[in-house]
Design a protein around this motif. Structure first.
Motif, PDB file in Angstrom:
ATOM      1  N   UNK A   1     -23.524  19.960  39.311  1.00 25.97           N
ATOM      2  CA  UNK A   1     -23.993  18.579  39.420  1.00 25.97           C
ATOM      3  C   UNK A   1     -25.491  18.634  39.700  1.00 25.97           C
ATOM      4  N   UNK A   2     -26.252  17.868  38.928  1.00 24.56           N
ATOM      5  CA  UNK A   2     -27.702  17.852  39.147  1.00 24.56           C
ATOM      6  C   UNK A   2     -28.044  16.867  40.251  1.00 24.56           C
ATOM      7  N   UNK A   3     -28.731  17.384  41.260  1.00 28.81           N
ATOM      8  CA  UNK A   3     -29.244  16.514  42.317  1.00 28.81           C
ATOM      9  C   UNK A   3     -30.741  16.350  42.055  1.00 28.81           C
TER      10      UNK A   3
ATOM     11  N   UNK B   1     -37.350   8.675  48.189  1.00 29.49           N
ATOM     12  CA  UNK B   1     -38.562   8.977  47.431  1.00 29.49           C
ATOM     13  C   UNK B   1     -38.243  10.060  46.405  1.00 29.49           C
ATOM     14  N   UNK B   2     -37.918   9.609  45.198  1.00 31.35           N
ATOM     15  CA  UNK B   2     -37.527  10.564  44.160  1.00 31.35           C
ATOM     16  C   UNK B   2     -38.801  11.143  43.545  1.00 31.35           C
ATOM     17  N   UNK B   3     -38.932  12.453  43.523  1.00 27.75           N
ATOM     18  CA  UNK B   3     -40.177  13.071  43.038  1.00 27.75           C
ATOM     19  C   UNK B   3     -39.962  13.626  41.640  1.00 27.75           C
ATOM     20  N   UNK B   4     -41.036  13.611  40.842  1.00 26.85           N
ATOM     21  CA  UNK B   4     -40.863  14.066  39.452  1.00 26.85           C
ATOM     22  C   UNK B   4     -41.028  15.576  39.385  1.00 26.85           C
ATOM     23  N   UNK B   5     -40.003  16.230  39.849  1.00 29.25           N
ATOM     24  CA  UNK B   5     -39.959  17.701  39.791  1.00 29.25           C
ATOM     25  C   UNK B   5     -38.520  18.049  39.458  1.00 29.25           C
ATOM     26  N   UNK B   6     -38.307  19.295  39.138  1.00 32.42           N
ATOM     27  CA  UNK B   6     -36.947  19.694  38.799  1.00 32.42           C
ATOM     28  C   UNK B   6     -36.043  19.507  40.012  1.00 32.42           C
ATOM     29  N   UNK B   7     -34.832  19.071  39.757  1.00 27.22           N
ATOM     30  CA  UNK B   7     -33.872  18.903  40.839  1.00 27.22           C
ATOM     31  C   UNK B   7     -33.094  20.192  41.082  1.00 27.22           C
ATOM     32  N   UNK B   8     -32.038  20.046  41.844  1.00 29.54           N
ATOM     33  CA  UNK B   8     -31.202  21.206  42.187  1.00 29.54           C
ATOM     34  C   UNK B   8     -29.864  21.074  41.468  1.00 29.54           C
ATOM     35  N   UNK B   9     -29.434  22.161  40.850  1.00 26.16           N
ATOM     36  CA  UNK B   9     -28.120  22.116  40.216  1.00 26.16           C
ATOM     37  C   UNK B   9     -27.112  22.722  41.197  1.00 26.16           C
ATOM     38  N   UNK B  10     -26.266  21.844  41.694  1.00 24.04           N
ATOM     39  CA  UNK B  10     -25.263  22.277  42.679  1.00 24.04           C
ATOM     40  C   UNK B  10     -24.079  22.890  41.940  1.00 24.04           C
ATOM     41  N   UNK B  11     -23.814  24.146  42.275  1.00 24.97           N
ATOM     42  CA  UNK B  11     -22.652  24.825  41.684  1.00 24.97           C
ATOM     43  C   UNK B  11     -21.857  25.470  42.816  1.00 24.97           C
ATOM     44  N   UNK B  12     -20.754  26.093  42.430  1.00 27.57           N
ATOM     45  CA  UNK B  12     -19.922  26.726  43.465  1.00 27.57           C
ATOM     46  C   UNK B  12     -20.588  27.943  44.093  1.00 27.57           C
ATOM     47  N   UNK B  13     -21.702  28.383  43.515  1.00 31.75           N
ATOM     48  CA  UNK B  13     -22.357  29.536  44.146  1.00 31.75           C
ATOM     49  C   UNK B  13     -23.150  29.113  45.387  1.00 31.75           C
ATOM     50  N   UNK B  14     -23.327  27.796  45.580  1.00 30.09           N
ATOM     51  CA  UNK B  14     -24.032  27.320  46.785  1.00 30.09           C
ATOM     52  C   UNK B  14     -23.091  27.375  47.982  1.00 30.09           C
TER      53      UNK B  14
END
Ligand code: ACM
Ligand code: ZN
Length: 548
Positions: free
Chosen positions: A152-154, A36-49
């Motif tokens: 990477x944008x999730x 269920x993809x929701x129309x909101x901003x996603x998460x940008x996965x970076x090495x700081x995660x």
């Protein structure tokens, strides 16, 4: 001109930095039940995660390390792992991390959810195994990056997923050809990548005995080696090259652990009473004629099998199984049971005596010898029960009078499986017409490596429906799952084995995982193209037919 090139270079760099390849795509193989993809901003996965796991849970810590490794493999980013005290869970959600948690409100033991918001990712599973399955989904969602990703944008999403079948397996025949420990591990990696949870390890054959048994050293001194192999399909010409190998008990334990770390159960198979030439060559007293016997060089079904007239045979089998159960913690032990001719039993005074002493009298259309395999198998079934194990075997066991605790692997079509389910047996469906991955995968065999025959394209594997026939709901519950088999008469090398299973294994994964109304072959092929990027990343050899 110089300016043009520097502009071009800048453009390339920009397009790498912003290319759509850096967006995750959750439509993986096998397809999750609900995305269920929701129309909101996603998460940008970076090495700081960081990948965050519950403190003190070693399985979840290992899960976190796996995820960190997978992200690294896909994007070249390296995420740290971090433990989290139970109380800190709420605070950790939304700190820009990937949180791995357990949720016992989820029904299915392998059910999981993935939630992505602008603030981070949460993978929740009923069990650590379920979380691992969620990790596989996230892993396959990521783009394959040739250079280290800046991020990477999730897309924001709620994924709710669970498998259709609890038993999702692959078999590898290491009897016909020996495969290295490294390849067996790679095969287990493939099983994990495809969301499966059983590795059926076919360890003995006429052409080679592959597992060390301490009480019977000749099994691996003699039985693990053949002096030559027939060329082609029993051409009558031999290659004259000694072939063989075996796994020590220590190595088997290493495989059990390697698989268990990935929530995969190893089910060992010792095929009996047929397909035993390697054992007979090692201990000729186990056969009706006493030999001499040779480890087989050719393929097929051999008349020399174990002699159930002799007590020494039962001693042997029980000793072997007694060692096996100390190595393999699996609930099931596979005892084969397929393709065992009765010719020697008919001529063997001890077998005939056994028939008499046990009062084995055949009904019409059967011979008394036909009942001997049942006598043999029921003794072994009882022995396994004493060891706290259940028996599983090929569908020939339906004629052996095994009890309802024994599970039937339906290979001669799906009908024996349906029949077994009606009799109250649990069933694994592995009909050769859909699930024998040693078959050709195209009609046009001129450019294919030599195969045993058949024609089993990806689409046919995909089309298999395991609950066929007129089964009631209760009977259908006995169909525990589906498995594909890789028999290796004609497959001697890892790259050939990879070629035979990839990508048909992906089609199997959707048969095992998806409800029938969710299956769609064309959409699957699109998803498969992205999975193939992971195959390529690992330099696995992949059959190209569906990609052309
Ligand atoms: C089998 O293919 N003989 C199980
Ligand atoms: Zn005999």
């Amino acid at each position: 001109m110089k300016n043009f090139f520097s502009l071009l270079c800048m453009f390339c760099m920009l397009s790498i930095g912003t290319s759509k390849a850096q967006v995750a795509n959750y439509e993986v193989v096998p397809l999750p039940k609900s995305i269920n993809q929701v129309s909101a901003a996603g998460f940008v996965l970076t090495e700081s995660a960081a990948v965050v796991f519950p403190e003190g849970n070693v399985d979840m810590e290992r899960n976190a390390r796996f995820l960190s490794d997978y992200v690294n493999e896909m994007t070249q980013m390296r995420l740290g792992t971090q433990s989290m005290p139970a109380k800190a869970k709420a605070a950790k959600v939304g700190e820009g991390n990937i949180l791995l948690t357990l949720d016992d409100k989820i029904q299915n033991d392998e059910g999981y959810t993935i939630s992505v918001t602008a603030k981070g990712v949460v993978i929740s599973g009923k069990t650590p195994a379920a979380v691992f399955l969620g990790i596989q989904t996230l892993r396959k969602s990521l783009p394959v990056m040739q250079e280290k990703a800046q991020g990477v944008t999730l897309p924001a999403v709620n994924i709710v997923d669970e498998p259709r079948f609890a038993y999702r397996g692959m078999m590898l025949d290491c009897g016909r050809h020996f495969f290295s420990l490294d390849f067996v591990k790679e095969y287990i990696d493939l099983i994990a990548l495809h969301g499966m949870n059983r590795f059926h390890w076919h360890l003995t054959e006429d052409q080679g005995w592959r597992v060390e048994i301490k009480k019977y050293p000749r099994l691996t001194e003699v039985g693990a080696w053949r002096s030559s192999t027939t060329i082609g399909r029993n051409s009558g010409v031999e290659d004259g090259v000694r072939h063989g190998g075996f796994y020590t008990q220590e190595e088997c334990r290493e495989i059990v652990k390697y698989a268990a770390d990935r929530y995969i159960t190893v089910i060992p198979e010792i095929d009996m009473p047929g397909h035993m030439m390697s054992a007979l060559a090692s201990y000729p007293e186990l056969g009706c004629t006493g030999g001499p016997y040779e480890v087989a060089h050719t393929w097929g079904i051999f008349p020399d099998v174990l002699c159930p007239g002799k007590e020494v045979t039962f001693q042997f089998v029980e000793d072997v199984l007694a060692e096996l159960v100390t190595i393999f913690p699996s609930e099931y032990i596979h005892i084969g049971g397929d393709e065992s001719p009765r010719t020697r039993w008919a001529d063997c005074p001890l077998c005939q005596q056994r028939i008499k002493s046990e009062g084995l009298v055949a009904k019409e259309g059967q011979k008394n010898e036909d009942l001997l395999q049942g006598y043999f198998t029921r003794r072994i079934e009882k022995f396994l029960h004493e060891k706290g194990k259940k028996l599983i075997g090929w569908d020939e066991l339906l004629n052996c009078g095994v009890d309802q605790t024994s599970t039937i692997m339906s290979w001669r079509g799906a009908e024996p499986g349906a029949q077994a389910a009606k009799l109250g047996h649990d069933v694994i469906m592995t009909p050769y017409t859909y699930m024998y991955l040693d078959y050709y995968q195209t009609e046009d065999t001129r450019h294919e490596p030599l195969s045993i025959g058949g024609n089993l394209p990806v689409e046919t594997v995909y089309s298999f429906e395991p609950i066929a026939g007129e089964l009631t709901n209760n009977e259908a519950k006995h169909i525990l799952g589906v498995q594909a088999n890789l028999w290796t008469e004609y497959i001697a090398y890892p790259h050939h084995a990879e070629y035979m299973v990839l990508p048909r294994m992906a089609a199997l994964a959707e048969v095992q995982w998806l409800q029938p109304d969710k299956k769609n072959y064309d959409a699957f092929i699109n998803r498969l193209k992205r999975l193939k990027e992971i195959y390529d990343l690992h330099h696995w050899t992949v059959a190209q037919h569906v990609f052309r």
